[in-house]
Design a protein around this motif. Structure first.
Motif: not given
Length: 381
Positions: A226, A229-230, A233, A243, A245, A269
């Protein structure tokens, strides 16, 4: 000066061999039993051992076995001398115990001298290679030290330049023409690229010198994904990339170094975003397979040609695939990611199809602990 050890329980055989092999650049040592042979071998730097097979108390096979179990003598070539017929089982046993070749009695003088000369040349080449490897290791150590110092010392001024450019842009925001503002943005981008390269070079030097200290602790895979991803983003939104997940339920906590595993995920990523077209998806999946957690990052990008795949994890390697929006790469991110994953006791790999995209996978053992994890020292290249 070569030291050759002759081992035979019969004195006349020892003297016969000595007469065949003696010359100016050789010292001939003799032993009449396996015990005497071991005493000499463990105290002298030998270039070659000619070892009789059939001896009382301790035969040649037993002596060879002990020699190959000892650091001082395990690389010393052994030539078995025997009157035993050339039966396959005896020859195989000798090779299994570490002998290089056989001499059969009665000895042929020309064959004996030829084999000994060849093995002494082999020993010289082996020693020369060892010395070269030592020299290369020292040079590599010096290179890593210089690389680490240079990268570390350059990071601060580069970081200061980026900060000063940011301050300058804020202070002169209303006074800057479009051209000057674009120049400042180019300076910022160049500074960030340089800082990323320096950070990667510093990581490589730490890995190769064995100074990357990994702090293993039981952590949540879901939380670290998480956060990654942040972290990515904004870059994804700029290319209108979504994105997605999917994390399997009831995943166990895994023992890993949070900072460095975050580095692996961010690299995979960000690469997926970098090499994907706009208005596509990047999928991050986590699943449990037996005693491993498998994390995958899948893009809908260009894919990597099969003849380029073997180069992906090599340092500074370039493939024929370019980023889709001119994004730059240091060529070190996947190399570092591979070393970090392997230091966790896991593996990293990929599958790709041109025109459809690429998926990177890496695994982490679920029952890993400090004793089972691979020390970073053995991952030096």
């Amino acid at each position: 000066m070569h030291k050759i050890l002759l081992v035979d329980d019969r004195t006349e055989n020892l003297y016969a061999l000595e007469n065949i092999l003696a010359c100016e650049n050789r010292t001939i040592l003799k032993a009449s039993s396996g015990e005497d042979a071991l005493k000499i071998a463990f105290s002298e730097d030998l270039s070659l051992i000619l070892l009789d097979v059939q001896m009382p108390v301790m035969d040649g096979f037993e002596v060879a076995h002990l020699l190959k179990q000892t650091n001082r003598t395990k690389k010393t070539p052994i030539l078995f001398v025997t009157a035993i017929s050339k039966e396959k089982k005896y020859m195989l046993k000798g090779y299994q115990e570490g002998c290089i070749d056989y001499l059969f009695k009665p000895l042929d003088i020309d064959i004996t001298q030829a084999k000994v000369n060849t093995l002494l040349k082999f020993y010289e080449q082996q020693r020369e290679l060892e010395f070269k490897n030592i020299e290369l290791a020292k040079l590599n150590q010096e290179k890593n030290y210089f690389l680490g110092v240079a990268s570390h010392d350059l990071r601060n001024p580069i970081g200061n330049i980026i900060s000063l450019v940011n301050i300058l842009e804020d202070e002169l925001r209303d006074q800057l023409s479009d051209d000057l503002r674009e120049m400042l943005h180019m300076m910022q981008d160049s500074g960030r690229d340089m800082l990323e390269l320096l950070n990667n070079l510093l990581d490589v030097s730490k890995i190769e010198s064995g100074n990357m200290n990994l702090k293993f602790k039981n952590n949540s895979i879901a939380e670290i994904i998480q956060k990654s991803i942040n972290d990515n983003i904004r870059t994804a939104n700029a290319k209108q990339i979504i994105l997605d997940y999917n994390i399997a339920d009831n995943l166990p906590n895994v023992c890993f170094d949070r900072i460095h595993l975050q580095q692996v995920l961010n690299n995979l990523i960000s690469n997926a975003i970098k090499f994907s077209f706009g208005n596509t998806h990047v999928e991050i999946n986590v699943r449990l397979k037996k005693e491993e957690v498998i994390i995958s990052v899948k893009d809908q990008g260009q894919g990597i040609p099969s003849n380029d795949i073997h180069r992906v994890f090599l340092p500074f390697a370039r493939t024929s695939v370019s980023s889709t929006n001119g994004e730059k790469s240091t060529g070190l991110g996947l190399t570092i990611a591979k070393r970090i994953v392997e230091a966790h006791g896991g593996n990293i790999w990929l599958s790709s199809e041109v025109g459809k995209g690429t998926t990177f996978f890496f695994s982490l053992p679920t029952r890993a602990n400090q004793k089972e994890l691979i020390p970073i020292e053995i991952l030096k290249r």
